[in-house]
Motif scaffolding. Sequence first.
Motif, PDB file in Angstrom:
ATOM      1  N   UNK A   1       3.046   6.084  42.087  1.00 10.87           N
ATOM      2  CA  UNK A   1       3.218   6.355  43.509  1.00 10.87           C
ATOM      3  C   UNK A   1       2.811   5.201  44.404  1.00 10.87           C
ATOM      4  N   UNK A   2       2.516   4.033  43.810  1.00  3.61           N
ATOM      5  CA  UNK A   2       2.130   2.871  44.599  1.00  3.61           C
ATOM      6  C   UNK A   2       3.296   1.951  44.893  1.00  3.61           C
ATOM      7  N   UNK A   3       2.981   0.795  45.478  1.00  2.00           N
ATOM      8  CA  UNK A   3       4.018  -0.174  45.847  1.00  2.00           C
ATOM      9  C   UNK A   3       4.311  -1.097  44.666  1.00  2.00           C
ATOM     10  N   UNK A   4       5.543  -1.588  44.585  1.00  2.00           N
ATOM     11  CA  UNK A   4       5.840  -2.607  43.572  1.00  2.00           C
ATOM     12  C   UNK A   4       5.223  -3.938  43.983  1.00  2.00           C
ATOM     13  N   UNK A   5       5.091  -4.838  43.031  1.00  6.69           N
ATOM     14  CA  UNK A   5       4.574  -6.177  43.355  1.00  6.69           C
ATOM     15  C   UNK A   5       5.493  -6.882  44.347  1.00  6.69           C
ATOM     16  N   UNK A   6       6.802  -6.886  44.088  1.00  2.77           N
ATOM     17  CA  UNK A   6       7.788  -7.475  45.001  1.00  2.77           C
ATOM     18  C   UNK A   6       8.694  -6.356  45.499  1.00  2.77           C
ATOM     19  N   UNK A   7       9.015  -6.387  46.783  1.00  5.46           N
ATOM     20  CA  UNK A   7       9.712  -5.242  47.373  1.00  5.46           C
ATOM     21  C   UNK A   7      11.235  -5.342  47.314  1.00  5.46           C
ATOM     22  N   UNK A   8      11.771  -6.217  46.495  1.00  9.36           N
ATOM     23  CA  UNK A   8      13.227  -6.296  46.378  1.00  9.36           C
ATOM     24  C   UNK A   8      13.620  -7.178  45.214  1.00  9.36           C
ATOM     25  N   UNK A   9      14.858  -7.027  44.760  1.00 13.06           N
ATOM     26  CA  UNK A   9      15.339  -7.819  43.632  1.00 13.06           C
ATOM     27  C   UNK A   9      16.017  -9.095  44.111  1.00 13.06           C
ATOM     28  N   UNK A  10      16.948  -8.979  45.058  1.00 13.20           N
ATOM     29  CA  UNK A  10      17.724 -10.143  45.488  1.00 13.20           C
ATOM     30  C   UNK A  10      16.932 -11.011  46.457  1.00 13.20           C
ATOM     31  N   UNK A  11      16.412 -10.403  47.504  1.00 11.83           N
ATOM     32  CA  UNK A  11      15.677 -11.177  48.510  1.00 11.83           C
ATOM     33  C   UNK A  11      14.381 -10.457  48.882  1.00 11.83           C
ATOM     34  N   UNK A  12      13.381 -10.478  48.009  1.00 11.21           N
ATOM     35  CA  UNK A  12      12.127  -9.814  48.367  1.00 11.21           C
ATOM     36  C   UNK A  12      11.506 -10.475  49.586  1.00 11.21           C
ATOM     37  N   UNK A  13      10.952  -9.659  50.460  1.00 12.79           N
ATOM     38  CA  UNK A  13      10.329 -10.183  51.682  1.00 12.79           C
ATOM     39  C   UNK A  13       8.823  -9.978  51.675  1.00 12.79           C
ATOM     40  N   UNK A  14       8.323  -9.336  50.612  1.00 14.97           N
ATOM     41  CA  UNK A  14       6.907  -9.014  50.607  1.00 14.97           C
ATOM     42  C   UNK A  14       6.401  -8.842  49.180  1.00 14.97           C
ATOM     43  N   UNK A  15       5.206  -9.325  48.909  1.00 11.33           N
ATOM     44  CA  UNK A  15       4.512  -9.002  47.659  1.00 11.33           C
ATOM     45  C   UNK A  15       3.240  -8.254  48.028  1.00 11.33           C
ATOM     46  N   UNK A  16       2.832  -7.352  47.149  1.00 10.27           N
ATOM     47  CA  UNK A  16       1.742  -6.453  47.509  1.00 10.27           C
ATOM     48  C   UNK A  16       0.971  -6.018  46.272  1.00 10.27           C
ATOM     49  N   UNK A  17      -0.329  -5.911  46.418  1.00  8.62           N
ATOM     50  CA  UNK A  17      -1.192  -5.375  45.367  1.00  8.62           C
ATOM     51  C   UNK A  17      -1.727  -4.037  45.869  1.00  8.62           C
ATOM     52  N   UNK A  18      -1.161  -2.950  45.383  1.00  4.80           N
ATOM     53  CA  UNK A  18      -1.544  -1.619  45.852  1.00  4.80           C
ATOM     54  C   UNK A  18      -2.717  -1.087  45.028  1.00  4.80           C
ATOM     55  N   UNK A  19      -3.409  -0.044  45.499  1.00  3.31           N
ATOM     56  CA  UNK A  19      -4.488   0.554  44.696  1.00  3.31           C
ATOM     57  C   UNK A  19      -3.998   1.011  43.324  1.00  3.31           C
TER      58      UNK A  19
END
Length: 449
Positions: free
Chosen positions: A236-254
């Motif tokens: 239920x958390x966020x992926x490391x990169x928010x897209x396959x073609x053009x990710x705009x964000x990387x995130x480390x979720x709990x």
Amino acid sequence: MKKHHARASLLLAVVMVFPFALSACSSTDKAPTSSTSAAATTNAPSATKEPTKAAPIEVSIMTWESPSMNEKIMASMKKFETANPGITVKMIPAPLSDYGLKINQMITANQGPDIFMTGNDMVIANGAEGRLYDWSAKAAGDKEFMDGFYNGVLDAWKLDGGKLYGLPGLLNTYGYFYNKKLFKEAGLAEPKAGWTYDEMFADALKLSSKKGGVQQYGLYATVDPFKLSLYSVSAGGAPFANGIVKPTKVEISPQFIEGLEKYKAAIANGSMIPPNFDQTNVISNFKAGTVAMTQQGQWIADDLIRTAPNLDWGFVPGPVVNSQSEIYDAVGWSSPSNIKNPDAIWKVLKYLDSTMYAEVLPQNPVAPAAHKDAAKAYFDFLTSSKHADVAEGVNHILQSKNVQPVRFLTTWAGKANPFVEASWNNVLTGKAPVSNLNDMVDKISKVIK
């Protein structure tokens, strides 16, 4: 097809090398043929008008495949030629070692083949440069064929507001091969689709040992931020990169941290290999019956069926926390932007992606086709080889409604990856605090901007 994965990475490494002109072997921008020149210069009226006969069209194809695979492809294309009089197909083989360099040289010199094998990274890079033909209009007029692709696999081949820069051909999926005998000896039930991460780590611990002073791991696998995304998203958390073609964000979720801690514990207690473990001999040791469980691409099944007929092994998709999340990668086909016969080339492209793979994959069962009709031949072969578990497992993976990127596919990947390499393994082995990942994310975010 780590093979294909490695190939895609290799192509990314060379795709930005820009070149000198090559001698031509393409039909994309040819000088007139003798027959067309004659037609253009013969203007005198004739007494009796003959019906105009269409000039034959040659469609050239470039692959990085082996000679034996290219022979099988062309054997199938002979049937296409018979069914499509006036269109001939010419194979242009290219060594894998300099494939990306060669194709870029040819395209830059307007001498590219009409269709060439490509990786997803290369599609994104060449598409961004305006070097690829946009097949979206053809695709829109061929809905029945386009609806035959697995859900979502075309998304990574669309850029710039929906321009379709090629068609995916083969898909790489990732699952777990396990030794049934070693599982039984450890008193473990065989894993099934939908097994959990906690079950996987518990199995790995029970399968590990230090008999005779020799460290035997229960799980031979590696995890990077993209693979750990599968845990995070499933929880239920966020992926490391928010897209396959053009990710705009990387995130480390709990949830990402939660999964990371479980991998860290498995590495620390010796049930899973450390990130710097040399896996060169893992498959040969799996065949020898000394490796109990290993995460690999589905292409390993072909090798095991051919070379380890007496090994009692199974295959299962990756574990989940709550919901299914998968990564898969594709190689496929694209065309240069300056092709001259899109109608004929589209026919060849469709045949390659459907009938050709349906005929060739049972002979070279390395990967499922991205087009479901052609994938069926691959699955049927696996089932007839008494490994329906691989067919069912790979098909289960391809049905996932949630797909994450397998790596950065963008042109800035080369700038972002060093920040992962600098932090990841030290955090995973406990040599650096988890908080170091925040610095990694900050630096990658600056690259993205």
